[in-house]
Each structure stands twice: as structure tokens, then as C-alpha cells.
Write a protein that holds these residues in place. Structure first.
Motif, PDB file in Angstrom:
ATOM      1  N   THR A   1      50.981  78.375 -47.742  1.00 10.07           N
ATOM      2  CA  THR A   1      49.748  77.752 -48.355  1.00 10.07           C
ATOM      3  C   THR A   1      49.625  77.925 -49.765  1.00 10.07           C
TER       4      THR A   1
ATOM      5  N   ALA B   1      39.127  73.760 -49.539  1.00 10.70           N
ATOM      6  CA  ALA B   1      38.172  73.378 -48.439  1.00 10.70           C
ATOM      7  C   ALA B   1      38.430  71.776 -47.825  1.00 10.70           C
ATOM      8  N   ARG B   2      38.246  71.650 -46.791  1.00 12.76           N
ATOM      9  CA  ARG B   2      38.217  70.382 -46.307  1.00 12.76           C
ATOM     10  C   ARG B   2      37.056  70.180 -45.436  1.00 12.76           C
TER      11      ARG B   2
ATOM     12  N   PHE C   1      30.175  72.575 -39.937  1.00 15.30           N
ATOM     13  CA  PHE C   1      31.353  71.726 -40.189  1.00 15.30           C
ATOM     14  C   PHE C   1      31.657  71.242 -38.764  1.00 15.30           C
TER      15      PHE C   1
ATOM     16  N   GLU D   1      34.840  69.487 -38.538  1.00 15.72           N
ATOM     17  CA  GLU D   1      36.177  69.959 -38.585  1.00 15.72           C
ATOM     18  C   GLU D   1      36.380  70.378 -39.967  1.00 15.72           C
ATOM     19  N   GLY D   2      37.621  70.719 -40.309  1.00 12.34           N
ATOM     20  CA  GLY D   2      38.073  71.119 -41.323  1.00 12.34           C
ATOM     21  C   GLY D   2      38.201  72.640 -41.742  1.00 12.34           C
ATOM     22  N   HIS D   3      38.224  72.883 -42.893  1.00 11.48           N
ATOM     23  CA  HIS D   3      38.024  74.668 -43.236  1.00 11.48           C
ATOM     24  C   HIS D   3      37.634  74.818 -44.565  1.00 11.48           C
ATOM     25  N   LEU D   4      37.255  76.135 -44.867  1.00 11.64           N
ATOM     26  CA  LEU D   4      36.590  76.471 -45.928  1.00 11.64           C
ATOM     27  C   LEU D   4      37.241  78.124 -46.307  1.00 11.64           C
ATOM     28  N   ARG D   5      37.887  77.965 -47.391  1.00  9.45           N
ATOM     29  CA  ARG D   5      38.595  79.430 -47.643  1.00  9.45           C
ATOM     30  C   ARG D   5      38.327  79.582 -49.211  1.00  9.45           C
TER      31      ARG D   5
ATOM     32  N   ALA E   1      38.564  83.018 -44.664  1.00  5.63           N
ATOM     33  CA  ALA E   1      38.143  81.602 -43.953  1.00  5.63           C
ATOM     34  C   ALA E   1      36.489  82.003 -43.835  1.00  5.63           C
TER      35      ALA E   1
ATOM     36  N   GLU F   1      34.275  79.213 -42.888  1.00  2.00           N
ATOM     37  CA  GLU F   1      33.711  78.056 -42.012  1.00  2.00           C
ATOM     38  C   GLU F   1      32.578  78.290 -40.919  1.00  2.00           C
ATOM     39  N   ARG F   2      32.986  79.590 -40.261  1.00  2.00           N
ATOM     40  CA  ARG F   2      32.243  80.069 -39.229  1.00  2.00           C
ATOM     41  C   ARG F   2      31.366  81.261 -39.617  1.00  2.00           C
TER      42      ARG F   2
END
Length: 533
Positions: free
Chosen positions: A184, A193-194, A239, A241-245, A250, A252-253
Motif C-alpha cells: 500500500t 478511506a473508502r 461502515f 463496507e470499506g476501510h478507514l486508515r 485502521a 473503521e471499527r
């Protein structure tokens, strides 16, 4: 009779970054406060909880204290065997010498009754060891051997110690961190992020990236999904779906209160029973700072915002611009790595907006982390943001710099925002055949699908068909409506080519423009702009 308005540059001007002198940030002393407590653990300063939506969020940034602690130095790997002690055994030629050297050590390491055979395996075991040990220190000097050293080598003590003794900047934490950039790009810096959120009849799917120090604006019409995206970044909407960094972590959770995020809401959500000082100090208190430390940090931020004289005022005694600056100071006081601003100027009157917009631009220019701004006002987006992401119907339809988007809009919504007539068609040389039927002549030579744009000020209107007009584009139209547009009149035209035309009030009166009146519209080819679709 013809009336034309000289073409003007209607494209918005991008305000450059106002770097300014960066005011001193609060010294890091407040960060050495006790470990972070849950947001509602005050001592003598009770922490209010009005509007869980409001406070979980703004002080969500209080989670800076939850950053991963990589100070675990993983002491040197101890090897229960005796490889170092085995080296003297190479000199042992007989059982008598071996027993005299160190009988107790030989007993656990070798079979005591057989002195002569015992030295034979010992040199065999030790002889290979010095061989790998020699290349290892040599290989550690060029950084090529540093990355694989922690895991692959079979010689644990030799392979692990060099990385621990001199950690390299690219992988300061563990070997896993160093491997990430291969898959990445830049995962440890800024926002990646997505955001995918599903709701009945609506799906938001937007990708966002931003570097530290960059201001990104989400621009779009009402209902496009801008605020939903912002709330998902803050942790207030889960979310699908997707991700957040954020800076490689990370999130998203991660719950809102544990995210290093600061939020400025449209209606500010200041605590009505707390002073401006205590509103700003609330976040640091949630991070575990003492009351004195939190208030000192809050006072510094109010001074920076020009509100030192209003530190004791309650929100009801503050003007709209003052309340907005207190909300911004409260979000920044927790030193967030992501600053979210939801229509920060929407609640202000036109005159106050000018002043607050300029001040906000200065503060964002000084902000070293990522800022995401949500707005439907193109002027706010153009002035405050370094990059725009235009969202329509839950999707990003265009992304780029403000000037790039203003020059080459790709949707009708963006074209209306920046004040352009926009059409799509098939180009063949200088002519572009539009889907509606007529053609537009341009100066560019293109082929295939293209966009054609020109400003309303480029349109010249005639009551009768012009006999000797030099313009190569001529269409018969009809006035559908008139409205005031600044100091001019904007005519909305239908007919062969629907378009907007700007003209002065005097010209509109002389042409006797009114809904239903027939007119002829011309545009010079030099005033059009065509680009690939």
C-alpha cells in the motif's frame, strides 16, 4: 439591435494558502498527562453529556492518548544455550584440559563421561557458528540486510540484535510495518478511506485520500451523501463496507471517543452551561489532562482565535462568528490527526462569513494534519480547500484542484456552480455535434466524446436574426425566465440550444426581454472551450 456583454473571467479564483506565521502550538507537556480515562470520568469538573451525537464526536479526537505505544523495546532475545561458552572448547585437545577449563559448564552442555568425543561435537557445533556470525555484522552495515534480519535468520541472537540496537526510520515499530509500503503506498501518512454506507434507497460509496496538511472539500447538492461521509469518518455512522486508515492505523471499527478526530458541526453544539474556556477545555479533560492543564491549553487556543476576552462567556452571549471560533478551538485543542468541518459557515450571515472565512483559511493553513470540509457553497470550497471531491447521488463524480474543476466541469451541477453552459457531444475536427441536435464550432481540433463549455457572458442576444454577425454559432431561442445575478440579469433560454445568458439591466430593457419572447443567441468559437469527456 444586439447587446453583448464583454466576456469576463467568471471562473472562480483559488485563494492561495495563507501560510502566515504559525502560532506556537501548546507544548507537549499536556500530552504526558495520566493515561486516558473514559470521557465521563471527571473529578471536581463534571463532564456533561448533552447530545451524545454532539460530544462523542467533537471530543472523539480525545483518542490521541489511545495511539499505539511502540515504546516496547523487546529486550534482546536471550538464548538459553551456551554458544558463547562453547568457543573456548575449540582449544580443548584432551579431557584433562576440558575438565580444568570449566567442569560445571561442560556437564550440562556435553556428556561428562566421554571427554574426548565431547570436544569433537563441540567444535563441529561451534565452527559453523562463527562463519554466519561474521557476515551478519558486515551485512548489517548496508541496510539491505536489516529488513530480513529480524525474521528469517536461524541464528536468533545475531539476527535480532542489530535491528534492536539501531532501529531504522522506515520501520520504527516492527518488521510488519516495514513490509506494508510494498503493498500500500504511504499507508502510514494521512487519510486513506473508502466509505461505503448502505441505507434504504441510498448507497454511499466514496474513496478519500489526503496527505497531512491538506484540506479536502466534499462538495455536492443536498442529499448527495456528504454529511453521511463526514459522520462515518467521525464514527457516528457505521461502515457497511470499506476501510478507514489514519496515519497507518485502521479506525473503521474504533468507537468515536477513541478516534484522533475533531469535529466542528454546522450548529457548533457548544455546551450551553459551560463557558467558552470550559467548552474548549472539555476535550483535553477527556484525554486525561488535569483541570489546570486543560484550562491552560484552552486559554492558549482562545488567545489564538482572538477570543481571550470572551473566555468566561457562555455560548448564548457569543455572536455566531465567535461561537464558530470557539467550536473550532474546541476541536483543535485535542490535537486531532483528522479535522472534520460540517458546513462551518452555513449558520453565519453574509457579512460575518467574509471575516470568518478568511480567519478559518488561516487556521487551516497552519493545521498540520488532514482536514475534510463538507459544503454546498462553491465559494467556501474554492477558498478553503486545496482539493475538491464532488459527490452526487452517493458517488464521487469529479476530483481535482478548484481551478481544474472550474475550468473543466464534468456534470451539469458543477457547471452551474462555476457559472458555465456545459454540453456533451461528438467532436469531429472543430465541430461538436450535440446530443440535442445542433452543433457547436470550437477552436480546438478533437475527435470522439467531448465536453463543450462557455460562460453566460459569452452569449450575445438579438431580437432579430443577425445579418452580418461574425459569430459562427447561432441558435434560435426563447426566453424561459429572468433573474437578477449580481449586478446583471441572467436570462434562461430554451429552444434549439438551452443555455443561460448574462446581460445588463439596460440591455434587457432595450431588448424587451420577458418570458416567451423570441431571441437569437450567438457565441464566438474563440469563447468556447472543448475537452475530452
Amino acid at each position: 439591435m444586439s447587446h453583448s456583454t464583454p466576456p469576463d473571467d467568471t471562473g472562480p479564483v483559488q485563494t492561495p494558502h495563507a501560510g502566515g506565521d504559525q502560532p506556537p502550538r501548546t507544548s507537549g507537556t499536556g500530552d504526558t498527562a495520566p493515561p486516558p480515562h473514559p470521557p465521563h470520568t471527571g473529578d471536581s469538573h463534571p463532564l456533561p453529556a448533552p447530545g451524545a451525537e454532539g460530544m462523542a464526536l467533537t471530543q472523539a479526537s480525545g483518542a490521541r492518548a489511545g495511539e499505539p505505544s511502540d515504546a516496547r523495546p523487546t529486550g534482546s532475545v536471550s538464548d538459553g544455550s551456551v554458544p558463547a561458552n562453547a568457543e573456548p572448547d575449540r582449544d580443548s585437545v584432551s579431557a584433562r584440559t576440558r575438565a580444568a577449563a570449566d567442569p560445571p559448564r561442560c556437564e550440562p552442555a556435553h556428556v561428562p563421561p566421554a571427554p574426548a568425543p565431547a570436544p569433537a561435537p563441540a567444535p563441529a557445533a561451534t565452527t559453523p557458528r562463527p562463519a554466519p556470525m561474521k557476515p551478519d555484522p558486515d551485512a548489517a552495515s548496508p541496510r539491505a540486510g536489516a529488513a530480513p534480519a529480524p525474521s528469517p535468520p536461524g541464528t536468533t541472537p545475531t539476527g535480532t540484535e542489530p535491528p534492536l540496537a539501531q532501529p531504522s526510520p522506515p520501520s520504527p515499530h516492527t518488521a510488519t510495518t516495514g513490509a506494508r509500503p510494498a503493498t500500500t503506498p504511504d499507508p502510514t501518512e494521512g487519510l486513506h478511506a473508502r466509505i461505503v454506507v448502505d441505507r434504504p434507497g441510498f448507497r454511499l460509496d466514496v474513496a478519500l485520500t489526503a496527505a497531512p496538511g491538506e484540506v479536502v472539500a466534499l462538495l455536492g447538492p443536498n442529499g448527495a451523501g456528504k454529511t453521511t461521509a463526514l459522520r462515518a469518518l467521525a464514527g457516528l455512522v457505521p461502515f457497511t463496507e470499506g476501510h478507514l486508515r489514519l496515519d497507518g492505523t485502521a479506525l473503521e471499527r474504533t468507537p468515536p471517543e477513541a478516534r484522533p478526530v475533531g469535529v466542528v458541526f454546522q450548529d457548533y453544539l457548544l455546551f450551553p452551561h459551560l463557558s467558552a474556556l470550559d467548552n474548549v477545555a472539555f476535550g483535553p479533560r477527556c484525554q486525561g489532562a488535569t483541570k489546570a492543564e486543560a484550562r491552560a491549553r484552552a486559554a492558549a487556543w482562545l488567545e489564538r482565535m482572538g477570543l481571550a476576552d470572551h473566555a468566561g462567556a457562555k455560548p448564548r452571549r457569543l455572536s455566531g462568528g465567535q461561537a464558530q471560533r470557539v467550536a473550532l478551538a474546541r476541536a483543535l485543542a485535542v490535537r486531532p490527526r483528522l479535522l472534520l468541518l460540517d458546513e462551518p459557515l452555513a449558520a453565519l450571515d453574509a457579512r460575518t462569513r467574509l471575516e470568518v472565512r478568511a480567519g478559518l483559511r488561516r487556521h487551516l493553513a497552519d493545521f498540520e494534519a488532514v482536514a475534510v470540509l463538507v459544503t454546498h457553497d462553491p465559494l467556501d470550497a474554492m477558498v478553503l480547500a486545496d482539493r475538491l471531491v464532488v459527490v452526487e447521488h452517493g458517488r464521487a463524480v469529479q476530483e481535482g484542484t478548484p481551478s481544474g474543476i472550474a475550468r473543466r466541469p464534468r456534470t451539469d451541477y458543477i457547471a452551474r456552480l462555476v457559472g458555465l453552459n456545459l454540453y456533451r457531444g461528438q467532436a469531429d475536427g472543430h465541430a461538436v455535434r450535440l446530443a440535442a441536435g445542433p452543433s457547436v464550432v470550437t477552436t480546438e481540433v478533437l475527435s470522439g466524446p467531448v465536453f463543450v463549455a462557455f460562460p453566460p457572458s459569452a452569449v450575445t442576444l438579438f431580437r432579430d436574426r443577425p445579418a452580418g454577425a461574425s459569430a459562427r454559432n447561432l441558435w434560435r431561442c426563447e426566453v424561459a425566465g429572468l433573474e437578477t445575478h449580481g449586478d446583471q440579469i441572467r436570462a434562461d433560454l430554451t429552444g434549439e440550444l438551452p443555455l443561460a445568458a448574462d446581460l445588463t439591466t439596460v440591455a434587457a430593457a432595450e431588448l424587451d426581454l420577458r418570458p416567451g419572447a423570441p431571441v437569437w443567441a450567438t457565441v464566438k468559437a474563440t469563447q468556447t472551450h472543448a475537452y475530452p469527456a
